[in-house]
Design an enzyme around this catalytic site. Structure first.
Site, PDB file in Angstrom:
ATOM      1  N   ASP A  73       0.801  -1.224   0.000  1.00  0.00           N
ATOM      2  CA  ASP A  73       0.000   0.000   0.000  1.00  0.00           C
ATOM      3  C   ASP A  73       0.831   1.270   0.000  1.00  0.00           C
ATOM      4  OD1 ASP A  73       0.706  -0.894   2.583  1.00  0.00           O
ATOM      5  OD2 ASP A  73      -0.850   0.285   3.539  1.00  0.00           O
ATOM      6  N   GLU A 129      -0.522  -2.225   5.211  1.00  0.00           N
ATOM      7  CA  GLU A 129       0.364  -2.151   6.379  1.00  0.00           C
ATOM      8  C   GLU A 129       0.198  -0.817   7.084  1.00  0.00           C
ATOM      9  OE1 GLU A 129       3.564  -0.948   8.833  1.00  0.00           O
ATOM     10  OE2 GLU A 129       3.314  -0.098   6.835  1.00  0.00           O
ATOM     11  N   GLU A 130      -0.116   0.224   6.317  1.00  0.00           N
ATOM     12  CA  GLU A 130      -0.118   1.582   6.867  1.00  0.00           C
ATOM     13  C   GLU A 130      -1.320   1.882   7.763  1.00  0.00           C
ATOM     14  OE1 GLU A 130       2.238   3.610   6.768  1.00  0.00           O
ATOM     15  OE2 GLU A 130       3.487   3.120   5.035  1.00  0.00           O
ATOM     16  N   ARG A 172      19.060  -7.030  13.701  1.00  0.00           N
ATOM     17  CA  ARG A 172      19.309  -7.292  15.116  1.00  0.00           C
ATOM     18  C   ARG A 172      18.368  -8.408  15.566  1.00  0.00           C
ATOM     19  NH1 ARG A 172      19.895  -3.641  18.549  1.00  0.00           N
ATOM     20  NH2 ARG A 172      19.303  -4.875  20.350  1.00  0.00           N
ATOM     21  N   HIS A 356       7.702   8.929   4.442  1.00  0.00           N
ATOM     22  CA  HIS A 356       6.417   9.617   4.637  1.00  0.00           C
ATOM     23  C   HIS A 356       6.509  11.103   4.312  1.00  0.00           C
ATOM     24  CE1 HIS A 356       4.159   6.410   7.200  1.00  0.00           C
ATOM     25  NE2 HIS A 356       5.107   5.834   6.472  1.00  0.00           N
TER      26      HIS A 356
END
Length: 408
Positions: A73, A129-130, A172, A356
């Site tokens: 998206d 996802e947003e 990580r 963004h």
């Protein structure tokens, strides 16, 4: 694998540019899904469409399963870049790199289609996802409900980074992205004439005191060694005139944390801070909406990604990153199976572009590395039939996966 990925780099970049020029908002990724489905079908993958509303699940092979996830998206942002493949959709832009994620996943699908793997590859192309839908469920949650993670033994995801050098890998073990919750707070007073404040209870004055209390939660109520954030993002008084004392003030904000104990504590302390409004003659209404959990990288899988990156790129290209206060619904997938989420450096040298933002962009020369990482890590997890002994390197990981499965 890196040389094979380099050979298809131009195709990966082409896919990214097509998607970038035609961005689609959350749960509206119809054209992106059609493009990906046709591409994967041509490669011989078994494609299932409309998973999690607009998502794609594509399988190749059988047996132990590694899933490669990419989100699709875009964001409601007007692009300002003057490039040939700039967004053709007014007010919509791939300003976070999800176009690149899809391109990397499809590139990996090409590479893995050429391998004789001892297991199944599953490509997950995820919507939304947003943001969430009308029930506040994101694309990952909806795809899980539709069975996208059934039978998956390990899941991989990546995110392009506008801050890491192009071609570097950031990884990580353990927590890598924060849990994210949102809140809506209404401070309630009593309206009055601005010239006679004694006749009312000033909701703006109450809000000012509450805001100060909220901003002291992280600095005074939790350990300085426990990372957490509470941010007030919006504030709006009910009065439309300068000479009217507001009846109420509405605020919205976000809460970020890295473990469940701290998450609950931040919620509790936020409520305590809001109680100050009552002590000053007002009241409040607080709604906390729980969002994505912490994204936790499985240690064994993170070590495999780390060692694979060193083998492909060299130690100087592999960075142990700090946990990021951003959040990711990949966390939901990683609750279903051991997962690993890593960063692909894609910064434009000497011209940083922030995620963004209307000028967000990436160095596309790194995209084949993302495809190669997806493919090589998947290959090492599953092994390959012509050299089945290699699978022994990860027998302990697959045994660990079996130990995590819930009893029927």
């Amino acid at each position: 694998m890196l040389d094979k990925a380099l050979a298809i780099r131009d195709k990966i970049i082409e896919i990214r540019r097509v998607i970038h020029a035609n961005p689609e908002l959350s749960f509206q990724e119809f054209a992106t899904a059609r493009l990906a489905a046709a591409f994967l079908d041509e490669l011989g993958y078994q494609v299932r469409e409309h998973v999690g509303k607009t998502g794609i699940v594509a399988d190749r092979g059988a047996g132990s399963t590694v899933a490669i996830r990419a989100d699709m998206d875009a964001l409601p942002i007007q692009e300002e870049n003057e490039i040939e493949h700039r967004s053709r959709v007014a007010g919509v832009m791939h300003a976070c790199g999800h176009d690149a994620h899809v391109a990397c996943a499809l590139g990996a699908a090409v590479l893995l289609a050429q391998e004789n793997l001892n297991g199944r590859i599953r490509i997950l192309l995820q919507p939304a996802e947003e943001t969430g839908d009308e029930d506040s469920k994101s694309g990952a949650a909806r795809m899980i409900e539709d069975g996208a993670m059934d039978g998956v033994d390990a899941v991989l995801g990546l995110h392009v980074s506008a801050s890491l050098p192009a071609g570097a890998i950031g990884i990580r073990p353990g927590p890598i992205m924060a849990a994210s919750d949102s809140f809506h707070l209404k401070i309630i007073g009593h309206a009055a004439h601005g010239a006679r404040p004694q006749d009312g209870v000033d909701a703006v004055a109450l809000a000012a005191q509450v805001i100060n209390a909220i901003h002291q939660i992280v600095s005074r109520r939790i350990s300085p060694l426990a990372p957490g954030v509470i941010t007030i993002g919006t504030i709006q008084g009910s009065s439309a005139r300068a000479n009217i004392i507001s009846q109420s003030v509405d605020m919205t904000g976000t809460i970020r944390s890295f473990d469940e104990k701290l998450r609950k504590l931040l919620h509790q302390e936020l409520r305590h801070a809001c109680e100050m409004s009552k002590a000053l003659g007002g009241s409040y209404e607080l709604t906390i909406k729980q969002g994505c959990p912490v994204t936790i990288n499985d240690p064994k899988l993170a070590e495999l990604v780390h060692s694979t990156a060193i083998d492909l790129l060299g130690e100087d290209k592999v960075i142990i990153v700090e946990p990021d206060m951003g959040s990711e619904d990949f966390a939901l997938l990683a609750q279903q199976a051991p997962g690993c989420y890593f960063w692909l450096g894609a910064a434009i040298k000497d011209d940083p572009r922030h995620h963004h933002s209307p000028r967000f962009d990436i160095d596309e020369s790194a995209l084949h590395i993302g495809a190669a990482m997806f493919a090589e890590v998947s290959k090492r997890i599953l092994g390959w039939k012509s050299e089945a002994a290699e699978k022994g390197k990860l027998d302990d990981f697959m045994a660990f996966r079996q130990s995590r499965k819930k009893p029927e």
